[in-house]
Scaffold this motif. Structure first.
Motif, PDB file in Angstrom:
ATOM      1  N   LEU A  49      77.558  84.152  56.407  1.00 27.68           N
ATOM      2  CA  LEU A  49      76.873  85.329  56.925  1.00 27.68           C
ATOM      3  C   LEU A  49      77.959  86.345  57.272  1.00 27.68           C
ATOM      4  CD1 LEU A  49      74.148  86.580  57.878  1.00 27.68           C
ATOM      5  CD2 LEU A  49      74.755  85.764  60.163  1.00 27.68           C
ATOM      6  N   VAL A  50      78.020  87.430  56.523  1.00 25.79           N
ATOM      7  CA  VAL A  50      79.022  88.469  56.761  1.00 25.79           C
ATOM      8  C   VAL A  50      78.523  89.339  57.900  1.00 25.79           C
ATOM      9  CG1 VAL A  50      80.258  90.431  55.777  1.00 25.79           C
ATOM     10  CG2 VAL A  50      79.817  88.392  54.378  1.00 25.79           C
ATOM     11  N   ILE A  51      79.333  89.415  58.942  1.00 25.76           N
ATOM     12  CA  ILE A  51      78.911  90.071  60.173  1.00 25.76           C
ATOM     13  C   ILE A  51      79.951  91.093  60.621  1.00 25.76           C
ATOM     14  CG2 ILE A  51      79.871  88.197  61.588  1.00 25.76           C
ATOM     15  CD1 ILE A  51      77.377  88.616  63.438  1.00 25.76           C
ATOM     16  N   ASP A  52      79.452  92.177  61.187  1.00 24.38           N
ATOM     17  CA  ASP A  52      80.290  93.235  61.758  1.00 24.38           C
ATOM     18  C   ASP A  52      79.879  93.369  63.228  1.00 24.38           C
ATOM     19  OD1 ASP A  52      81.589  95.561  62.527  1.00 24.38           O
ATOM     20  OD2 ASP A  52      80.760  96.805  60.926  1.00 24.38           O
ATOM     21  N   GLN A  71      72.084  85.468  53.215  1.00 27.01           N
ATOM     22  CA  GLN A  71      73.519  85.532  53.407  1.00 27.01           C
ATOM     23  C   GLN A  71      74.195  85.264  52.061  1.00 27.01           C
ATOM     24  OE1 GLN A  71      71.586  83.038  54.390  1.00 27.01           O
ATOM     25  NE2 GLN A  71      72.601  81.090  53.987  1.00 27.01           N
ATOM     26  N   MET A  72      75.483  85.541  51.957  1.00 25.35           N
ATOM     27  CA  MET A  72      76.230  85.251  50.741  1.00 25.35           C
ATOM     28  C   MET A  72      76.401  83.735  50.640  1.00 25.35           C
ATOM     29  SD  MET A  72      76.673  88.483  50.363  1.00 25.35           S
ATOM     30  CE  MET A  72      76.181  89.546  51.728  1.00 25.35           C
ATOM     31  N   GLY A  73      76.410  83.212  49.436  1.00 26.55           N
ATOM     32  CA  GLY A  73      76.637  81.778  49.311  1.00 26.55           C
ATOM     33  C   GLY A  73      76.305  81.241  47.946  1.00 26.55           C
ATOM     34  N   ARG A  89      85.151  82.180  49.671  1.00 26.47           N
ATOM     35  CA  ARG A  89      85.122  82.674  48.291  1.00 26.47           C
ATOM     36  C   ARG A  89      83.772  83.300  47.973  1.00 26.47           C
ATOM     37  NH1 ARG A  89      82.627  80.663  44.460  1.00 26.47           N
ATOM     38  NH2 ARG A  89      82.554  78.528  45.265  1.00 26.47           N
ATOM     39  N   GLU A  90      82.698  82.589  48.305  1.00 26.57           N
ATOM     40  CA  GLU A  90      81.355  83.114  48.043  1.00 26.57           C
ATOM     41  C   GLU A  90      81.115  84.418  48.809  1.00 26.57           C
ATOM     42  OE1 GLU A  90      78.847  82.373  46.038  1.00 26.57           O
ATOM     43  OE2 GLU A  90      79.684  80.563  45.157  1.00 26.57           O
ATOM     44  N   GLY A  91      81.510  84.436  50.077  1.00 23.32           N
ATOM     45  CA  GLY A  91      81.338  85.642  50.882  1.00 23.32           C
ATOM     46  C   GLY A  91      82.064  86.833  50.293  1.00 23.32           C
ATOM     47  N   THR A  92      83.290  86.602  49.847  1.00 25.08           N
ATOM     48  CA  THR A  92      84.095  87.677  49.267  1.00 25.08           C
ATOM     49  C   THR A  92      83.536  88.129  47.925  1.00 25.08           C
ATOM     50  OG1 THR A  92      86.062  86.846  50.415  1.00 25.08           O
ATOM     51  CG2 THR A  92      86.431  88.311  48.539  1.00 25.08           C
ATOM     52  N   GLU A  93      83.199  87.164  47.047  1.00 24.47           N
ATOM     53  CA  GLU A  93      82.675  87.517  45.724  1.00 24.47           C
ATOM     54  C   GLU A  93      81.377  88.313  45.828  1.00 24.47           C
ATOM     55  OE1 GLU A  93      84.232  83.586  43.221  1.00 24.47           O
ATOM     56  OE2 GLU A  93      82.086  83.849  43.594  1.00 24.47           O
ATOM     57  N   GLU A  94      80.471  87.865  46.675  1.00 27.28           N
ATOM     58  CA  GLU A  94      79.142  88.481  46.714  1.00 27.28           C
ATOM     59  C   GLU A  94      79.084  89.738  47.568  1.00 27.28           C
ATOM     60  OE1 GLU A  94      76.016  85.671  47.426  1.00 27.28           O
ATOM     61  OE2 GLU A  94      76.732  84.344  45.836  1.00 27.28           O
ATOM     62  N   SER A  95      80.007  89.898  48.511  1.00 27.71           N
ATOM     63  CA  SER A  95      80.018  91.102  49.337  1.00 27.71           C
ATOM     64  C   SER A  95      80.932  92.179  48.761  1.00 27.71           C
ATOM     65  CB  SER A  95      80.479  90.787  50.763  1.00 27.71           C
ATOM     66  OG  SER A  95      81.873  90.501  50.796  1.00 27.71           O
ATOM     67  N   GLY A  96      81.933  91.736  47.979  1.00 22.86           N
ATOM     68  CA  GLY A  96      82.923  92.674  47.473  1.00 22.86           C
ATOM     69  C   GLY A  96      83.919  93.112  48.529  1.00 22.86           C
ATOM     70  N   TRP A 119      67.726  70.604  45.398  1.00 25.24           N
ATOM     71  CA  TRP A 119      67.867  70.765  46.837  1.00 25.24           C
ATOM     72  C   TRP A 119      69.285  71.249  47.131  1.00 25.24           C
ATOM     73  CZ3 TRP A 119      64.363  70.822  50.568  1.00 25.24           C
ATOM     74  CH2 TRP A 119      63.117  70.271  50.297  1.00 25.24           C
ATOM     75  N   HIS A 120      69.387  72.245  47.994  1.00 22.97           N
ATOM     76  CA  HIS A 120      70.692  72.719  48.467  1.00 22.97           C
ATOM     77  C   HIS A 120      70.899  72.212  49.887  1.00 22.97           C
ATOM     78  CE1 HIS A 120      71.528  76.372  45.645  1.00 22.97           C
ATOM     79  NE2 HIS A 120      71.452  75.218  45.000  1.00 22.97           N
ATOM     80  N   PHE A 121      72.003  71.526  50.082  1.00 21.60           N
ATOM     81  CA  PHE A 121      72.442  71.086  51.398  1.00 21.60           C
ATOM     82  C   PHE A 121      73.479  72.110  51.843  1.00 21.60           C
ATOM     83  CE2 PHE A 121      70.690  67.409  49.365  1.00 21.60           C
ATOM     84  CZ  PHE A 121      70.184  66.601  50.369  1.00 21.60           C
ATOM     85  N   ASP A 122      72.994  73.232  52.385  1.00 24.08           N
ATOM     86  CA  ASP A 122      73.866  74.378  52.653  1.00 24.08           C
ATOM     87  C   ASP A 122      74.619  74.214  53.966  1.00 24.08           C
ATOM     88  OD1 ASP A 122      74.937  76.857  51.886  1.00 24.08           O
ATOM     89  OD2 ASP A 122      73.500  77.942  53.133  1.00 24.08           O
ATOM     90  N   VAL A 123      75.927  74.397  53.899  1.00 24.99           N
ATOM     91  CA  VAL A 123      76.794  74.410  55.072  1.00 24.99           C
ATOM     92  C   VAL A 123      77.116  75.876  55.323  1.00 24.99           C
ATOM     93  CG1 VAL A 123      78.940  73.582  56.094  1.00 24.99           C
ATOM     94  CG2 VAL A 123      77.695  72.139  54.457  1.00 24.99           C
ATOM     95  N   GLN A 124      76.639  76.392  56.459  1.00 22.92           N
ATOM     96  CA  GLN A 124      76.652  77.826  56.715  1.00 22.92           C
ATOM     97  C   GLN A 124      77.736  78.215  57.714  1.00 22.92           C
ATOM     98  OE1 GLN A 124      72.518  78.115  57.999  1.00 22.92           O
ATOM     99  NE2 GLN A 124      71.934  78.773  55.954  1.00 22.92           N
ATOM    100  N   TYR A 125      78.579  79.132  57.285  1.00 24.80           N
ATOM    101  CA  TYR A 125      79.641  79.693  58.114  1.00 24.80           C
ATOM    102  C   TYR A 125      79.302  81.151  58.426  1.00 24.80           C
ATOM    103  CZ  TYR A 125      82.598  75.711  56.765  1.00 24.80           C
ATOM    104  OH  TYR A 125      83.115  74.460  56.572  1.00 24.80           O
ATOM    105  N   ALA A 126      80.079  81.750  59.299  1.00 27.27           N
ATOM    106  CA  ALA A 126      79.997  83.185  59.560  1.00 27.27           C
ATOM    107  C   ALA A 126      81.355  83.788  59.230  1.00 27.27           C
ATOM    108  CB  ALA A 126      79.636  83.459  61.015  1.00 27.27           C
ATOM    109  N   ALA A 127      81.332  84.942  58.569  1.00 25.31           N
ATOM    110  CA  ALA A 127      82.558  85.624  58.170  1.00 25.31           C
ATOM    111  C   ALA A 127      82.582  87.006  58.818  1.00 25.31           C
ATOM    112  CB  ALA A 127      82.633  85.751  56.657  1.00 25.31           C
TER     113      ALA A 127
END
Length: 171
Positions: A49-52, A71-73, A89-96, A119-127
């Motif tokens: 999750l890209v956050i400002d 969120q990006m992922g 990597r996903e956050g950077t690629e998808e957000s630019g 099924w996606h077993f998503d591990v979610q971070y914040a960027a």
């Protein structure tokens, strides 16, 4: 250390969502290929999750295939050394946005959901977005947009709202 080994360590040290965390660990124990998209019974994914926080907003992508604000992922790749690396990597690629940094403390949440591939077993971070960050849409998105915290519930599903709440609590 392999990405699989890193995922197991990350999940074992994650202290919330105990039942879901155990389901992830059980899945990996039963599926040595459970980190990869080729595992059709489900696979671990990583998101950010890209956050400002200075401007009280988050960047969401309108996913091309799912047509949801998320969120990006996405899927882990062989070059990802860790789940954190995959998330960044996903956050950077998808957000630019170059220069994203992950919020310390490891994953913010786990979210298991069904997608067209498995099924996606998503591990979610914040960027955290750097000051003056300018986003650039990727070919995986229909749109990319900043939303104020209080706007997220109007556009995104409950999983994104919970991820934002958990991220804000960590901040």
């Amino acid at each position: 250390m392999s990405l699989y080994d890193d995922a197991v360590l990350v999940l074992k040290s994650y202290e919330d969502q105990e039942e879901l965390r155990q389901a992830y660990l059980d899945h990996l124990q039963s599926h040595p290929d459970g980190m990869w998209k080729s595992c059709h019974s489900g696979h671990v994914t990583a998101s950010a999750l890209v956050i400002d926080p200075e401007r009280g907003r988050v960047l969401l992508t309108l996913h091309k295939k799912l047509r949801l604000w998320l969120q990006m992922g996405g899927h882990c790749e062989p070059d990802d050394a860790t789940l954190a690396d995959a998330s960044l990597r996903e956050g950077t690629e998808e957000s630019g946005i170059p220069g994203l940094t992950l919020l310390s403390g490891g994953p913010v949440r786990l979210d298991r959901h069904h997608t067209p591939c498995a099924w996606h077993f998503d591990v979610q971070y914040a960027a955290l977005a750097p000051a003056g960050a300018v986003e650039a849409i990727s070919d995986e998105s229909l749109d990319l947009r900043w939303f104020a915290y209080d706007e997220v519930a109007d556009v995104a599903d409950e999983s994104v709202v919970r991820l934002l709440e958990a991220t804000r609590a960590r901040l």
